[in-house]
Design a protein around this motif. Structure first.
Motif, short mmCIF file in Angstrom:
data_model
loop_
_atom_site.label_atom_id
_atom_site.label_comp_id
_atom_site.label_asym_id
_atom_site.label_seq_id
_atom_site.Cartn_x
_atom_site.Cartn_y
_atom_site.Cartn_z
N PRO A 5 -2.10 6.73 2.08
CA PRO A 5 -1.25 5.95 2.99
C PRO A 5 -2.09 5.08 3.92
CG PRO A 5 -0.46 8.21 2.84
CD PRO A 5 -1.77 8.17 2.10
N GLY A 6 -1.77 3.83 3.99
CA GLY A 6 -2.45 2.92 4.89
C GLY A 6 -3.65 2.21 4.30
N ARG A 7 -4.17 2.70 3.15
CA ARG A 7 -5.37 2.06 2.60
C ARG A 7 -5.08 0.63 2.14
NH1 ARG A 7 -8.85 5.29 -1.73
NH2 ARG A 7 -9.24 6.51 0.18
N SER A 8 -3.95 0.44 1.47
CA SER A 8 -3.61 -0.92 1.02
C SER A 8 -3.35 -1.83 2.20
CB SER A 8 -2.38 -0.87 0.10
OG SER A 8 -2.69 -0.23 -1.12
N PHE A 9 -2.77 -1.27 3.26
CA PHE A 9 -2.53 -2.06 4.47
C PHE A 9 -3.84 -2.55 5.06
CE2 PHE A 9 -2.33 -2.18 9.13
CZ PHE A 9 -1.33 -3.11 9.32
N ILE A 10 -4.81 -1.64 5.19
CA ILE A 10 -6.12 -2.01 5.75
C ILE A 10 -6.83 -3.01 4.85
CG2 ILE A 10 -8.40 -1.15 6.36
CD1 ILE A 10 -6.23 -0.44 8.36
#
Length: 209
Positions: A114-119
């Motif tokens: 979770p959040g890796r693609s966002f970053i």
């Protein structure tokens, strides 16, 4: 004032439609992982646009003109990140060599944390050479001293909303079953091409300043 908004909307749409790191990141994520992961990346890209548009409205072109060293740091740092992204994709392509292509109904999707693609979406946009050039020159031409605070906020929201809408459309298209099946068949070639492109973008930033 309406003409200003229409002109900015058209220019920004053309800039968005020109393939670059953001486009390849969203399309590859949607086809190889899931629409949800791609949309997280789109949110990251939109946040990057918030940063670029906000700085541009405060006079990015003047800042870069007076602080040439800052421009160099941005370009080199962005280039290193894009090269790292390219290396990861090339490793993925190499790992797929010799592996049989998965059948459409057997294709599995490995979800990112979770959040890796966002970053990654956020950092990809910040390191995008088009963003540096576009917001540091072209976009700045439309927000001169004659443009009031209300219009500036309107242009800011327009740019962010248009970016989110465009890349959401890209994510939805490349997440379609037909696109995903095509990716499964050509995964090593697509990852390899994307890796070469990201590395090329990065090297261009580092050595062409």
């Amino acid at each position: 004032m309406l003409m200003l908004f229409l002109t900015v909307a058209l220019v920004h749409l053309i800039a968005l439609m020109s393939p670059g790191p953001d486009f390849f990141f969203v399309s590859q994520t949607a086809a190889s992982r899931s629409r949800r992961e791609a949309m997280m990346g789109v949110l990251g890209i939109a946040l990057g646009i918030v940063v670029w548009a906000g700085v541009a409205l405060m006079g990015l072109h003047l800042i870069l003109a007076k602080m040439a060293w800052l421009h160099q740091i941005i370009m080199v740092g962005g280039g290193i990140y894009l090269c790292w992204m390219g290396w990861q994709l090339l490793r993925s392509a190499r790992a797929r060599r010799g592996q049989p292509a998965a059948l459409p109904d057997e294709a599995s999707v490995t979800l990112a944390k979770p959040g890796r693609s966002f970053i990654r979406g956020f950092l990809t946009n910040l390191s995008n050479p088009k963003a540096v050039i576009y917001f540091g020159s072209v976009f700045s031409l439309f927000v001169g001293d004659s443009v009031g605070a209300g219009a500036r906020w309107g242009l800011f929201l327009l740019i962010v909303a248009e970016t989110f809408a465009w890349f959401s459309l890209v994510a939805m298209i490349f997440a379609l079953p037909a696109m995903r099946r095509g990716y499964q068949r050509l995964a090593k070639w697509i990852d390899g091409l994307a890796g070469v492109l990201f590395t090329g973008f990065g090297l261009h930033l580092i050595f062409t300043r």
